[in-house]
Design an enzyme around this catalytic site. Structure first.
Site, PDB file in Angstrom:
ATOM      1  N   ASP A   1     -77.622 -22.582  15.724  1.00 56.03           N
ATOM      2  CA  ASP A   1     -78.963 -22.446  15.161  1.00 56.03           C
ATOM      3  C   ASP A   1     -79.120 -23.472  14.054  1.00 56.03           C
ATOM      4  O   ASP A   1     -78.226 -24.297  13.835  1.00 56.03           O
ATOM      5  CB  ASP A   1     -79.167 -21.020  14.606  1.00 56.03           C
TER       6      ASP A   1
ATOM      7  N   ASP B   1     -80.228 -23.537   9.908  1.00 60.16           N
ATOM      8  CA  ASP B   1     -80.417 -22.639   8.763  1.00 60.16           C
ATOM      9  C   ASP B   1     -81.082 -23.371   7.600  1.00 60.16           C
ATOM     10  O   ASP B   1     -80.672 -24.475   7.251  1.00 60.16           O
ATOM     11  CB  ASP B   1     -79.059 -22.104   8.288  1.00 60.16           C
TER      12      ASP B   1
ATOM     13  N   ASP C   1     -83.043 -19.982  11.212  1.00 59.52           N
ATOM     14  CA  ASP C   1     -83.024 -18.971  10.152  1.00 59.52           C
ATOM     15  C   ASP C   1     -83.688 -19.537   8.901  1.00 59.52           C
ATOM     16  O   ASP C   1     -83.308 -20.614   8.428  1.00 59.52           O
ATOM     17  CB  ASP C   1     -81.577 -18.581   9.786  1.00 59.52           C
TER      18      ASP C   1
HETATM   19  P1  TTP Z   1     -74.470 -19.071  10.835  1.00 58.96           P
HETATM   20  O1  TTP Z   1     -75.755 -19.757  11.093  1.00 58.96           O
HETATM   21  O2  TTP Z   1     -74.242 -17.839  11.643  1.00 58.96           O
HETATM   22  O3  TTP Z   1     -73.210 -20.015  11.089  1.00 58.96           O
HETATM   23  P2  TTP Z   1     -73.006 -21.594  10.921  1.00 58.96           P
HETATM   24  O4  TTP Z   1     -74.283 -22.262  10.533  1.00 58.96           O
HETATM   25  O5  TTP Z   1     -71.853 -21.788  10.015  1.00 58.96           O
HETATM   26  O6  TTP Z   1     -72.548 -22.060  12.352  1.00 58.96           O
HETATM   27  P3  TTP Z   1     -73.465 -22.273  13.648  1.00 58.96           P
HETATM   28  O7  TTP Z   1     -73.425 -23.721  13.951  1.00 58.96           O
HETATM   29  O8  TTP Z   1     -72.808 -21.472  14.715  1.00 58.96           O
HETATM   30  O9  TTP Z   1     -74.840 -21.793  13.348  1.00 58.96           O
HETATM   31  O10 TTP Z   1     -74.348 -18.646   9.327  1.00 58.96           O
HETATM   32  C1  TTP Z   1     -74.486 -19.586   8.261  1.00 58.96           C
HETATM   33  C2  TTP Z   1     -74.073 -18.974   6.964  1.00 58.96           C
HETATM   34  O11 TTP Z   1     -74.998 -18.000   6.548  1.00 58.96           O
HETATM   35  C3  TTP Z   1     -72.731 -18.270   7.049  1.00 58.96           C
HETATM   36  O12 TTP Z   1     -71.834 -18.880   6.173  1.00 58.96           O
HETATM   37  C4  TTP Z   1     -72.934 -16.913   6.546  1.00 58.96           C
HETATM   38  C5  TTP Z   1     -74.314 -16.926   5.969  1.00 58.96           C
HETATM   39  N1  TTP Z   1     -75.012 -15.677   6.265  1.00 58.96           N
HETATM   40  C6  TTP Z   1     -75.303 -14.809   5.235  1.00 58.96           C
HETATM   41  O13 TTP Z   1     -75.017 -15.085   4.081  1.00 58.96           O
HETATM   42  N2  TTP Z   1     -75.926 -13.626   5.519  1.00 58.96           N
HETATM   43  C7  TTP Z   1     -76.239 -13.295   6.776  1.00 58.96           C
HETATM   44  O14 TTP Z   1     -76.807 -12.217   6.983  1.00 58.96           O
HETATM   45  C8  TTP Z   1     -75.922 -14.220   7.840  1.00 58.96           C
HETATM   46  C9  TTP Z   1     -76.236 -13.891   9.251  1.00 58.96           C
HETATM   47  C10 TTP Z   1     -75.315 -15.398   7.535  1.00 58.96           C
HETATM   48 MN    MN Z   2     -76.052 -21.840  11.570  1.00 63.40          MN
HETATM   49 MN    MN Z   3     -77.790 -18.773  11.002  1.00 62.34          MN
END
Ligand code: TTP
Ligand code: MN
Ligand code: MN
Ligand code: MN
Length: 366
Positions: free
Chosen positions: A204, A206, A290
């Protein structure tokens, strides 16, 4: 004598947040195997086992070269009996029976397929598997009522299980910045998650949104989301209200690693250039995005908390609690000995409060 000196011994600190873990991994075969066992444990409601395998994999990711023999690992932290057995099997036989049989198991494969649907967690997947549902076709035919998230997840299944590229993340960043500028000039957008750590692909994208004047971030999320919706960028969205102030627990004791910022889980509709020679008529793809809004006073904590990796975050909190008697969350850092909060306006300050050397995002890939 000389022969012994040629065996490179490794040494790494215990906590992942004390280490610099880049994306360069000299032990991918071993860490992939341990990560698969971690994933299987997490999908099977065995969180403790999952963490143990994740920690072991993270130690191997931090090594400066490939492991060739078990003796090199002597004295390293986080390598339990089970992980060492897996490593030994791979070093000696090229593969681990446990890993391969897990990988091939119908149960694991079904859990992967079903939890690959956005909105479906391990518990739901397990329930469906007990009813004999192992595939998307079986799920569609089962007549189960799916919630709105799951319906969107099923509809966009292939897109959402295709990695998001850096170029796609950049294109989405442009859209999010446009939305924020349109509804709140002065507000700021920061790319977080894996892409901030320098990953080339992600599951995703973020974003953390804030405003330099405290309080001006209020109401921002609904305006940003309305703008995105009106411009046709959203295939799905669900906003969760900030519950930080209303909570009676207090910031020092977060119930879990889930924070309480106002956040919006979305599925974006991203225009795609047609691949040359492609027969496809679809000119867009779905991407999970996100969005999180933080007040400026908590921004440094939110940035640190949303940059990851998940294990790095978990280790930071463990370090804070066990080594410093502090409670770290994505909102604040509380010092249990001094009975007060530590303020911070940058990630560097938070590391300093924790007595840790600063680790830049690109070295948090534990
Ligand atoms: P993710 O988007 O799940 O993971 P990522 O970006 O490291 O890897 P990917 O490429 O698979 O997307 O989460 C990003 C960060 O957000 C992770 O370090 C944890 C944080 N987080 C929170 O703090 N609270 C939450 O509820 C969630 C879902 C994530
Ligand atoms: Mn992510
Ligand atoms: Mn995420
Ligand atoms: Mn301090």
């Amino acid at each position: 004598q000389a022969a012994a000196a040629e065996v490179q011994m490794f040494s790494v600190p215990s906590y992942a947040c004390q280490r610099r873990t880049t994306l360069e991994n000299h032990n991918a075969v071993l860490t992939d195997a341990l990560s698969l066992l971690a994933e299987n444990a997490e999908l099977s409601d065995q969180e403790g086992r999952g963490v143990a395998f994740r920690r072991a994999a993270a130690v191997l990711k931090a090594l400066p070269g490939p492991v060739t023999g078990l003796t090199q690992l002597r004295g390293l932290p986080c390598l339990g009996e089970h992980s060492l057995r897996v490593i030994k099997d791979i070093l000696e036989n090229g593969a681990s029976d446990e890993v391969e049989s897990t990988r091939q198991s119908e149960h694991f494969k079904a859990l992967k397929v079903l939890t690959g649907i956005f909105g479906v967690g391990p518990k739901t997947a397990e329930r469906w598997i007990r009813e004999g549902i192992h595939s998307l076709i079986q799920l569609r035919e089962s007549g189960h009522t799916l919630n709105r998230a799951q319906q969107a997840g099923l509809l966009h299944y292939d897109d959402l299980n295709r990695p998001v590229t850096r170029a796609e993340a950049d294109a989405i960043t442009e859209v999010v910045v446009r939305a924020v500028v349109a509804v709140a000039p002065g507000a700021e957008v920061t790319l977080t998650g894996g892409f901030r750590r320098g990953k080339l692909t992600g599951h995703d994208v973020d974003f953390l949104i804030t405003h330099p004047e405290e309080g001006r971030e209020e109401g921002l999320m609904s305006k940003v989301v309305s703008w995105l919706r009106s411009q046709g960028f959203l295939l799905y969205e669900k906003t969760t209200r900030n519950s930080y102030l209303e909570s009676t627990e207090g910031p020092a004791r977060p119930a879990s690693n889930m924070d309480r910022f106002e956040r919006c889980l979305t599925i974006f509709k991203l225009d795609e250039d047609q691949r040359p020679g492609s027969e496809e008529t679809k000119l867009w793809r779905a991407v999970r995005v996100d969005l999180v809004v933080s007040p400026i006073s908590q921004f440094a904590f939110a940035l640190l908390g949303w940059t990851g990796s998940k294990l790095f975050e978990r280790e930071l909190r463990r370090w804070a609690g066990h080594e410093k008697a502090m409670s770290l969350s994505s909102h604040a850092l509380y010092d249990n000995n001094q009975s007060r909060y530590h303020r911070a306006t940058s990630e560097e300050e938070i590391f300093a409060h924790l007595g840790l050397e600063f680790v830049p995002p690109s070295e948090r890939n534990a």
